[in-house]
Design a protein around this motif. Structure first.
Motif: not given
Ligand SMILES: *Cc1c(COP(=O)(O)O)cnc(C)c1O
Length: 390
Positions: A17-22, A24-29
Motif C-alpha cells: 500500500q502507498r496510501h495518501q491522505d491529508a 500523511g498516514s502510509p496505511y489506509s483506514p
C-alpha cells in the motif's frame, strides 16, 4: 525503484500500500461501510452498467479494505489477481463450484472440510468426483479423458507431509485440457508458489499462516483474472465475503508473513532434528529432513520446508495421547500456522472417523502426533517435547 515483480516477497508485501491522505498516514483506514453514495442517478447507472468503475455494495467485493488485501494476496503468490473470502472453506467451495462442475479428480489426502464438501455436497449436486490415493497417481491420466476437469490436491499433505509434484501433475493435466487447483495452506506463499510451477488456481486457508495469530478466519484464491472471474459471481451470491475489519487485520498480518515463515521453517527443522535423535520417536515426517522420502522433490519445488511436522511415537495411540497431554508449551488444539505451537493427534481429531486400516493406508501411524511449530524459542519447544517423551 525496482518494479514489484523484481522485489522479494517481504518488500513486495510491506510496500503493498502507498496510501495518501491529508494526515500523511502510509496505511489506509478500515472502510467499514456496506454501501456507497452517488451524486445522481446517472452516476449510479454508470457504475451498475459498467461504464465507469466504482463501488456499489460491499458483498459484491467492492470495498477498498478488501481490494487492498486482495492486491497483497496476489503479490504474495505473484498472481495476476486474488480474491479474499470469509474462510478457507468459502474460497475452496466457491472455486470448486465455479471450476469443478465438469468433474473433479482429487489426488492424495485432503483437508477434512474439503472432503466433506466434495462428498456431501458436490456429489449430491451430481458432480463427478474421484479420489485417488497418492500411490494411484499413475491412474490420473485415465480419469482425465473428458476435457474440462479440475485436478485438486494439497502439498505438503495433512498430516503425513507427503509431497506431490506440482509441475508434473500440471503438465499432465494441461495435456488433457484440465485445470489444476492446489491448496497451498501448509506451505504458505513464502515457501511454495504453485502458479509458478504450472498450477492454475491456488487456495489458502488464511486462518492459518497468512493470518498467523489464531485470531481471524479467512480464505484466499489466487489465479489469472480470467479464472477468477466466474468465482466472483459465486462468492457474491453465496455471500462469502470477508468483513472489511478482518480484511484490514489480515493485511496487517501479511506484512510480517515472510519473517514469520522464515522462523517457522527454522524452528520446525530444529524440532524435527531433535525428534529424529529421540529413542522413543519411531519416525519424523518433515520435508526438510534428508531422511524424509519426499525430501528431494520438496527441495526442488519449495523455497522452505514449513512449520508443520508429524512424529510417530512408540506405544501407539495411547502413548501418543499421553505425550500430547504432558506437553506444556505446545497447546493441545487443532488448527495450525499461529505464533503458538500446537499439538494434535490425527487419529483422535482430523482422522477420527477413519478405520485403523484406512489410516494406515494414508500413512497415519497409530502413534502419530502432528505438530504446528510456532515462533517460541526452539530450545523451549525441544525441552517441552523431551520432558513429555522421556
Ligand atoms: C484449515 C484448512 C482449510 C479450511 O480453512 P478454514 O479457514 O478453516 O475454512 C483448508 N485447507 C487446509 C489445508 C486447511 O488446513
Amino acid at each position: 525503484m525496482s518494479t514489484s515483480d523484481q522485489q522479494g516477497p517481504a518488500t513486495r508485501i510491506i510496500h503493498n500500500q502507498r496510501h495518501q491522505d491529508a494526515f500523511g498516514s502510509p496505511y489506509s483506514p478500515v472502510y467499514n461501510t456496506t454501501t456507497y453514495r452517488f451524486e445522481n442517478t446517472q452516476a449510479l447507472l454508470d457504475v451498475i452498467e459498467g461504464r465507469t468503475p466504482g463501488n456499489l455494495y460491499t458483498r459484491w467485493g467492492t470495498n477498498p479494505s478488501i481490494q487492498e488485501l486482495e492486491q497483497g494476496l496476489a503479490r504474495l503468490e505473484q498472481a495476476e489477481t486474488a480474491l479474499a473470502f470469509a474462510s478457507g472453506m468459502a474460497a475452496i467451495s466457491a472455486t470448486l463450484l465455479a471450476h469443478g462442475r465438469q468433474g473433479i479428480v482429487c489426488v492424495g489426502d485432503l483437508y477434512g472440510g474439503t472432503q466433506e464438501f466434495l462428498k456431501n455436497h458436490c456429489m449430491a449436486l451430481g458432480i463427478d468426483v474421484q479420489f485417488l490415493f497418492r500411490g494411484e497417481l499413475s491412474q490420473l491420466e485415465a480419469h482425465l479423458q473428458a476435457p474440462g476437469k479440475l485436478v485438486y490436491f494439497e502439498t505438503p499433505a495433512n498430516p503425513n507431509l507427503a509431497i506431490l509434484d506440482i509441475a508434473a501433475i500440471a503438465e499432465l493435466a494441461h495435456r488433457k485440457q484440465a485445470l489444476v487447483a492446489v491448496d497451498n495452506t501448509f506451505a504458505s506463499p513464502v515457501n511454495q508458489n504453485p502458479l509458478a510451477l504450472g498450477a492454475d488456481l491456488v487456495l489458502h486457508s488464511a486462518t492459518k499462516y497468512l493470518g498467523g495469530h489464531s485470531d481471524l478466519t479467512a480464505g484466499a484464491l489466487m489465479a489469472s483474472a480470467e479464472l477468477i472471474k466466474p468465482v466472483i459471481a459465486w462468492r457474491k451470491n453465496l455471500g462469502q465475503l470477508i468483513a472489511p475489519e478482518t480484511a484490514a487485520l489480515l493485511s496487517r498480518s501479511l506484512r510480517t508473513l515472510p519473517i514469520r515463515i522464515r522462523q517457522h521453517n527454522e524452528n520446525a527443522l530444529a524440532v524435527a532434528r531433535a525428534m529424529e535423535q529421540h529413542p522413543a520417536v519411531l519416525k519424523v515426517h518433515y520435508p526438510g529432513l534428508p531422511s524424509f522420502p519426499d525430501h528431494p522433490l520438496a527441495a526442488r519445488q519449495m523455497q522452505g520446508f514449513g512449520g508443520m511436522l508429524s512424529i510417530e511415537v512408540e506405544g501407539g495411540q495411547q502413548a501418543a495421547a499421553r505425550v500430547a497431554d504432558k506437553l506444556q508449551v505446545f497447546l493441545l488444539a487443532t488448527s495450525l500456522g499461529g505464533v503458538e505451537s500446537l499439538v494434535s493427534q490425527p487419529s483422535a481429531t482430523s482422522h477420527h472417523g477413519l478405520s485403523r486400516e484406512e489410516r494406515l493406508q494414508r500413512g497415519i501411524g497409530d502413534g502419530m502426533l502432528r505438530l504446528s511449530v510456532g515462533l517460541e524459542d526452539a530450545q523451549d519447544l525441544i525441552n517441552d517435547l523431551h520432558q513429555a517423551l522421556d
